[in-house]
Structures are given as C-alpha cells and as structure tokens.
Design a protein around this motif. Sequence first.
Motif, short mmCIF file in Angstrom:
data_model
loop_
_atom_site.label_atom_id
_atom_site.label_comp_id
_atom_site.label_asym_id
_atom_site.label_seq_id
_atom_site.Cartn_x
_atom_site.Cartn_y
_atom_site.Cartn_z
N TRP A 9 -6.01 0.66 8.67
CA TRP A 9 -4.62 1.04 8.85
C TRP A 9 -4.44 1.82 10.16
O TRP A 9 -5.40 2.37 10.71
CB TRP A 9 -4.16 1.93 7.70
CG TRP A 9 -4.27 1.30 6.36
CD1 TRP A 9 -3.29 0.67 5.66
CD2 TRP A 9 -5.43 1.29 5.51
NE1 TRP A 9 -3.77 0.23 4.45
CE2 TRP A 9 -5.08 0.61 4.32
CE3 TRP A 9 -6.73 1.77 5.64
CZ2 TRP A 9 -5.97 0.41 3.28
CZ3 TRP A 9 -7.64 1.56 4.61
CH2 TRP A 9 -7.26 0.89 3.44
N ARG B 56 -0.48 -1.18 7.73
CA ARG B 56 -1.71 -1.89 7.39
C ARG B 56 -1.96 -3.00 8.40
O ARG B 56 -1.06 -3.79 8.71
CB ARG B 56 -1.63 -2.48 5.99
CG ARG B 56 -2.92 -3.17 5.57
CD ARG B 56 -2.89 -3.58 4.12
NE ARG B 56 -4.19 -4.09 3.71
CZ ARG B 56 -4.51 -4.38 2.45
NH1 ARG B 56 -3.63 -4.17 1.49
NH2 ARG B 56 -5.70 -4.84 2.15
N THR C 297 -4.09 0.98 -2.48
CA THR C 297 -3.82 -0.34 -1.93
C THR C 297 -3.17 -1.24 -2.97
O THR C 297 -3.22 -0.99 -4.18
CB THR C 297 -5.11 -1.00 -1.42
OG1 THR C 297 -5.92 -1.39 -2.55
CG2 THR C 297 -5.90 -0.04 -0.55
N ASP D 164 0.84 -1.19 0.00
CA ASP D 164 0.00 0.00 0.00
C ASP D 164 0.88 1.24 0.00
O ASP D 164 1.97 1.24 0.57
CB ASP D 164 -0.90 0.01 1.23
CG ASP D 164 -1.93 -1.12 1.23
OD1 ASP D 164 -2.03 -1.81 0.20
OD2 ASP D 164 -2.59 -1.29 2.26
#
Length: 401
Positions: free
Chosen positions: A143, A136, A117, A108
Amino acid sequence: MDVPPSDLEGALREMLSRRAAVPRPVTADPAGAAIRRANRIQRRRTLTGMGLAVATIVAVGAGNLHLRDDRPPTGGTVVIGDPDLPPLVKSTIPPPGPDTAPPIAEVDLLIGGSIATAQGRRVPLHGTGTVERAHRLTDGRGWLAISAPTLAGRFLWAIAADGTAQVLLAGADEIALDEDGRQVAWKQGTVLAAAGIVNGELAAIVRAEAPVEAVPLRFVNGAVLVRLVPDDPGHVLWSPRPGPLDPGGDRASSHIFGALPDGRLVGGVTPGAGLPACLTLLDPARDLTPVRPECGPELLGDGRGAVSPDGRWLLVNGRSAGEDSALLVDLAKLDTSGVRPAGPAMTGTVVWSAPDTAYYAAANGGLVRVAVDQVAAGRRAAPTVLPDLPAGELPVVVSGG
C-alpha cells in the motif's frame, strides 16, 4: 598439520645445515631464504583466501539486494523520498506475522493501527503514526499511505505486504496520489512537485513555483488539480512542468469531485456572494467554465464526495430533510429529480469499489456501504459497527486494489 611454526623452522634449519657441504662459512642463509619464501607463499595464500571471501560476501550481498527488489522487505525501512529532504532514522522493528480473520468489507480498511484486507488478513503497521489516507497497489505488493499532518509535515509511506514501511516522501504540506498509485504530487512551502512512483522510489521529479496557499488535491486526467486558496473558490489544473504555476482564470469553483469519461469535471460553483454553491459540469479547456447546467442542485455540505468510476454517479455530502446526509446524484440528469439521500454524512474519504458500490466512514465510526440500486429504490444505507475499532477512532477506507 598440527605442528607449531617454530618447530617447523627449527627442523628445516637443522636439515639444511646437515646437507651443507661447503667447509667455509657462507654469506647466504639457505634456511632463512627457504623460510622467507615459505612465508611469502603463505601470505599470498592468505590474501587469496581473503579475496575469495570478500568476493563471496559481495556476491551474496548483491543477490540479497536483487531479491529485495523482487520481494517486500522483512524488516527495516529505507528513506528514498525527495533528494532535497534530510534523511530520517530508519526503523528496525521486526514485524509479527499477520493474522487471518473473516473479511469485513469488499475493500481494505485501516482499523486501530492495522490494515484489515478484503481477503481477511490483518496487517499491523509499524512506525507510520496516524495514517489519514491509504491506497492499495494494483500489483498486490502493498500500500501507499499518507500520514496525518505532524509538526514535521506529512509523510508518504510505502507499506509492504507484511506491514513494514519505508518513507518515500517527508515534510510535505499536502500530498495527493493518482487513482493507480503510480504518481504523487505534493506541496512544500512555495514548491509544487510531482513524480512517478517506480519500484518503490520517486522518479522524474518535476517542480514548479506556486503561491504558499496553493495545495494539490487530486489527479484529474493526468493533471494535478490545485486549489489556489484553501477557503476561497478557484482551482487550476497543472500539467507537471517546471516554472511558475499559471493560476488560470477560475475563481468560481468551490469543489471538484472528479471527471466524466469525456473529460468534463464534476464540481460546485458559487454563483454569487452569499449564495450557496450549486452542482455543475466544468470545461477543463476553458478555465473550468461551467458548461451544463450553469447552476444545478445546491451543495450544502462540506465538499466531501467522489464520482463513480464510470462517471454516472456522484456521492457527496449535503442536506436532506433538514439534516446532514450523504446524497447520491444521478449525473445523467444533474437536477433535483436525480438527487436521493444515500445514508449518514461522510467523514474521511469515500471510495468506489465498483461503478455501483461505494464505501465511507460515518461520524459515529461505523462503515457505510452504499449500493446504487438500493438507494434508487428508496432505501438509505446504514452504518455497520466495526469490530476492534478503538474508542474515538474512525476507520479509513483504502482506495485502489
């Protein structure tokens, strides 16, 4: 019945008066008593109905709260953080739906106020300001993000899968997360603290007294790595417990990049005044004493770097051919023969997405993917230009996941 109450009362009085067989006037008023009784019954029915309505509202609200525990919130934020901190005004910005685009990388990325992402989704962030680091969560529910320093300090945000954010921690001088996103350490004035992160809340907060200059850097084998003075050598590992911080005896380590599977730490030490730092392994059980070698390859970079998940490689900033460069170091050798130029110098955080693959941002804003086998074959990684990156901004590589 659509009959006014006054008409009902009049009809009832007339009926009862016609049935009255007592010739003398009575002191009681049967019609009035009946009406009063009917009013009492009506009031009881009204109160009963109101009670059922309140009970229904409470039940529905409880159900919504239960659902909020199981699903990311769809709007608004709730301040949960340190109970000693003042509450913040919650945001109620409704999030738009995320867009889908081809994935940019295997990790990400934070680009221009949104998260791109690895699955190709674009998740706009709301109310977080500038985010400097992000992690994440392994359960896929969102997150954790650490803000850039502000006048009010740093913020730790919990970001849901739709981009809505809530504050977990506010006003910290520095914040560090563990590699699983389940623990956080922070410094606020002379207070060094650590806590678990459970269901989007801070749990089991532990506080210790520490020098004002000390800052937490990262978690290492369950302990918090603390730098005693930002511009001087010296670190200590704090196993979270209350009381004064034990400063330990290390005054030589300049940087620490991670740990090997056997617990030894990979770091740099300063062998003497005016001498450049060199790479070595440190013993956490002996105040971070160098164990092998005492002074390995020189470290001429700014201290950015990280050890691969399997402990085999170190990607670190240094110099190659007279210019700043990212270097790949074979930790099995830990000498100059195991050091190879890997790509342009790193900015921000380097993230290992696999034991043989790392990502970082270059100074020109490009994204660099370092593959160990290619670097070992003599091919340096080159930055890739990112789409939709605002001018002057750098991407943030998100760890975890």
